[in-house]
Scaffold this motif. Structure first.
Motif, PDB file in Angstrom:
ATOM      1  N   GLY A  40       0.829  -1.209   0.000  1.00  0.00           N
ATOM      2  CA  GLY A  40       0.000   0.000   0.000  1.00  0.00           C
ATOM      3  C   GLY A  40       0.860   1.254   0.000  1.00  0.00           C
ATOM      4  N   LEU A  41       1.940   1.213   0.760  1.00  0.00           N
ATOM      5  CA  LEU A  41       2.857   2.351   0.838  1.00  0.00           C
ATOM      6  C   LEU A  41       3.450   2.667  -0.543  1.00  0.00           C
ATOM      7  CD1 LEU A  41       4.268   4.308   2.858  1.00  0.00           C
ATOM      8  CD2 LEU A  41       6.088   2.593   3.031  1.00  0.00           C
ATOM      9  N   MET A  42       3.701   1.635  -1.323  1.00  0.00           N
ATOM     10  CA  MET A  42       4.234   1.835  -2.672  1.00  0.00           C
ATOM     11  C   MET A  42       3.238   2.598  -3.548  1.00  0.00           C
ATOM     12  SD  MET A  42       6.001  -1.921  -3.127  1.00  0.00           S
ATOM     13  CE  MET A  42       6.513  -1.745  -4.826  1.00  0.00           C
ATOM     14  N   CYS A  43       1.951   2.308  -3.375  1.00  0.00           N
ATOM     15  CA  CYS A  43       0.916   3.044  -4.118  1.00  0.00           C
ATOM     16  C   CYS A  43       0.889   4.509  -3.683  1.00  0.00           C
ATOM     17  CB  CYS A  43      -0.462   2.434  -3.877  1.00  0.00           C
ATOM     18  SG  CYS A  43      -0.634   0.745  -4.455  1.00  0.00           S
ATOM     19  N   VAL A  44       0.984   4.719  -2.375  1.00  0.00           N
ATOM     20  CA  VAL A  44       0.953   6.073  -1.823  1.00  0.00           C
ATOM     21  C   VAL A  44       2.185   6.870  -2.281  1.00  0.00           C
ATOM     22  CG1 VAL A  44       1.099   7.365   0.349  1.00  0.00           C
ATOM     23  CG2 VAL A  44      -0.464   5.427   0.156  1.00  0.00           C
ATOM     24  N   LYS A  45       3.308   6.196  -2.345  1.00  0.00           N
ATOM     25  CA  LYS A  45       4.560   6.841  -2.772  1.00  0.00           C
ATOM     26  C   LYS A  45       4.437   7.423  -4.192  1.00  0.00           C
ATOM     27  CE  LYS A  45       9.214   7.439  -2.645  1.00  0.00           C
ATOM     28  NZ  LYS A  45       9.404   8.158  -3.906  1.00  0.00           N
ATOM     29  N   THR A  95      -4.539  20.827  -2.391  1.00  0.00           N
ATOM     30  CA  THR A  95      -3.582  19.787  -2.775  1.00  0.00           C
ATOM     31  C   THR A  95      -3.701  18.585  -1.841  1.00  0.00           C
ATOM     32  OG1 THR A  95      -2.038  21.430  -3.605  1.00  0.00           O
ATOM     33  CG2 THR A  95      -1.123  19.265  -3.092  1.00  0.00           C
ATOM     34  N   LYS A  96      -3.838  18.863  -0.563  1.00  0.00           N
ATOM     35  CA  LYS A  96      -3.959  17.782   0.432  1.00  0.00           C
ATOM     36  C   LYS A  96      -5.194  16.939   0.157  1.00  0.00           C
ATOM     37  CE  LYS A  96      -2.634  19.138   4.429  1.00  0.00           C
ATOM     38  NZ  LYS A  96      -2.552  19.674   5.808  1.00  0.00           N
ATOM     39  N   ALA A  97      -6.295  17.596  -0.163  1.00  0.00           N
ATOM     40  CA  ALA A  97      -7.544  16.879  -0.471  1.00  0.00           C
ATOM     41  C   ALA A  97      -7.394  16.043  -1.740  1.00  0.00           C
ATOM     42  CB  ALA A  97      -8.683  17.882  -0.613  1.00  0.00           C
ATOM     43  N   LYS A  98      -6.693  16.584  -2.715  1.00  0.00           N
ATOM     44  CA  LYS A  98      -6.467  15.832  -3.958  1.00  0.00           C
ATOM     45  C   LYS A  98      -5.599  14.604  -3.703  1.00  0.00           C
ATOM     46  CE  LYS A  98      -6.645  19.518  -7.439  1.00  0.00           C
ATOM     47  NZ  LYS A  98      -5.782  20.399  -8.247  1.00  0.00           N
ATOM     48  N   MET A  99      -4.582  14.778  -2.877  1.00  0.00           N
ATOM     49  CA  MET A  99      -3.692  13.657  -2.557  1.00  0.00           C
ATOM     50  C   MET A  99      -4.441  12.568  -1.806  1.00  0.00           C
ATOM     51  SD  MET A  99      -0.193  15.741  -1.651  1.00  0.00           S
ATOM     52  CE  MET A  99       0.831  14.301  -1.315  1.00  0.00           C
ATOM     53  N   LEU A 100      -5.314  13.000  -0.902  1.00  0.00           N
ATOM     54  CA  LEU A 100      -6.132  12.060  -0.139  1.00  0.00           C
ATOM     55  C   LEU A 100      -6.978  11.216  -1.100  1.00  0.00           C
ATOM     56  CD1 LEU A 100      -6.691  11.529   2.890  1.00  0.00           C
ATOM     57  CD2 LEU A 100      -8.495  13.234   2.775  1.00  0.00           C
ATOM     58  N   ASP A 138      -6.492  10.771  -4.418  1.00  0.00           N
ATOM     59  CA  ASP A 138      -5.644   9.976  -5.319  1.00  0.00           C
ATOM     60  C   ASP A 138      -5.070   8.737  -4.615  1.00  0.00           C
ATOM     61  OD1 ASP A 138      -6.178  11.810  -7.254  1.00  0.00           O
ATOM     62  OD2 ASP A 138      -4.117  12.542  -7.478  1.00  0.00           O
ATOM     63  N   CYS A 139      -4.707   8.893  -3.356  1.00  0.00           N
ATOM     64  CA  CYS A 139      -4.155   7.754  -2.615  1.00  0.00           C
ATOM     65  C   CYS A 139      -5.231   6.684  -2.424  1.00  0.00           C
ATOM     66  CB  CYS A 139      -3.609   8.202  -1.260  1.00  0.00           C
ATOM     67  SG  CYS A 139      -2.039   9.066  -1.372  1.00  0.00           S
ATOM     68  N   GLN A 140      -6.420   7.102  -2.007  1.00  0.00           N
ATOM     69  CA  GLN A 140      -7.485   6.109  -1.805  1.00  0.00           C
ATOM     70  C   GLN A 140      -7.842   5.431  -3.130  1.00  0.00           C
ATOM     71  OE1 GLN A 140      -9.347   5.126   1.373  1.00  0.00           O
ATOM     72  NE2 GLN A 140      -9.314   3.514  -0.171  1.00  0.00           N
ATOM     73  N   ASP A 141      -7.824   6.211  -4.200  1.00  0.00           N
ATOM     74  CA  ASP A 141      -8.118   5.688  -5.527  1.00  0.00           C
ATOM     75  C   ASP A 141      -7.078   4.647  -5.945  1.00  0.00           C
ATOM     76  OD1 ASP A 141      -9.791   5.828  -7.884  1.00  0.00           O
ATOM     77  OD2 ASP A 141      -8.054   6.736  -8.877  1.00  0.00           O
ATOM     78  N   ALA A 142      -5.811   4.936  -5.669  1.00  0.00           N
ATOM     79  CA  ALA A 142      -4.725   4.025  -6.045  1.00  0.00           C
ATOM     80  C   ALA A 142      -4.741   2.752  -5.190  1.00  0.00           C
ATOM     81  CB  ALA A 142      -3.380   4.737  -5.900  1.00  0.00           C
ATOM     82  N   LEU A 143      -5.157   2.895  -3.936  1.00  0.00           N
ATOM     83  CA  LEU A 143      -5.115   1.775  -2.997  1.00  0.00           C
ATOM     84  C   LEU A 143      -6.267   0.786  -3.191  1.00  0.00           C
ATOM     85  CD1 LEU A 143      -4.178   3.868   0.139  1.00  0.00           C
ATOM     86  CD2 LEU A 143      -2.797   1.992  -0.782  1.00  0.00           C
ATOM     87  N   GLY A 144      -7.388   1.305  -3.620  1.00  0.00           N
ATOM     88  CA  GLY A 144      -8.549   0.437  -3.814  1.00  0.00           C
ATOM     89  C   GLY A 144      -9.281   0.145  -2.519  1.00  0.00           C
ATOM     90  N   GLU A 145     -10.262  -0.739  -2.633  1.00  0.00           N
ATOM     91  CA  GLU A 145     -11.214  -0.926  -1.534  1.00  0.00           C
ATOM     92  C   GLU A 145     -10.676  -1.695  -0.328  1.00  0.00           C
ATOM     93  OE1 GLU A 145     -13.341  -4.831  -3.627  1.00  0.00           O
ATOM     94  OE2 GLU A 145     -14.422  -2.920  -3.470  1.00  0.00           O
TER      95      GLU A 145
END
Ligand SMILES: [Zn+2]
Length: 107
Positions: free
Chosen positions: A21-26, A70-75, A77-84
């Motif tokens: 998951g950290l790799m997705c967030v990175k 930007t913080k809201a966008k990152m939040l 994008d991270c959830q989107d990349a991580l999935g359910e």
């Protein structure tokens, strides 16, 4: 951009699910050009039953991201990349305490 650990962070017992998951967030942090600092792993004080104690959660610094949009966008994008199977949220009620919290919590 760099990835680093805050001094004293306990990472023993961190599960590979969270590391993936950290790799997705990175990737998201790289896109927005922010350093990724892990501020808590399996240590620290959390609520009873916290996934931190099971090695299934990580805290990531957010206070260096000064722009709220930007913080809201990152939040997002991270959830989107991580999935359910993951939760990625902004925790803490003050600017000093706030951080991103990543956890692996499949239903
Ligand atoms: Zn946390």
């Amino acid at each position: 951009m760099d990835i680093s650990l805050k001094p004293g962070v306990k990472i023993e017992g961190l599960r590979p699910e969270v590391v993936l998951g950290l790799m997705c967030v990175k990737e998201v942090f790289d896109k927005y050009r922010y350093e990724l600092v892990i501020t808590e792993g399996t240590g620290g004080t959390h609520m009873v039953g916290s996934l931190h104690y099971k090695g299934l959660a990580l805290d990531i610094r957010s206070k260096h991201i000064s722009d709220a949009v930007t913080k809201a966008k990152m939040l997002f994008d991270c959830q989107d990349a991580l999935g359910e199977n993951f939760d990625f949220i902004l925790e803490g009620d003050t600017r000093i305490n706030e951080h991103f919290h990543l956890e692996f919590d499949p239903e």
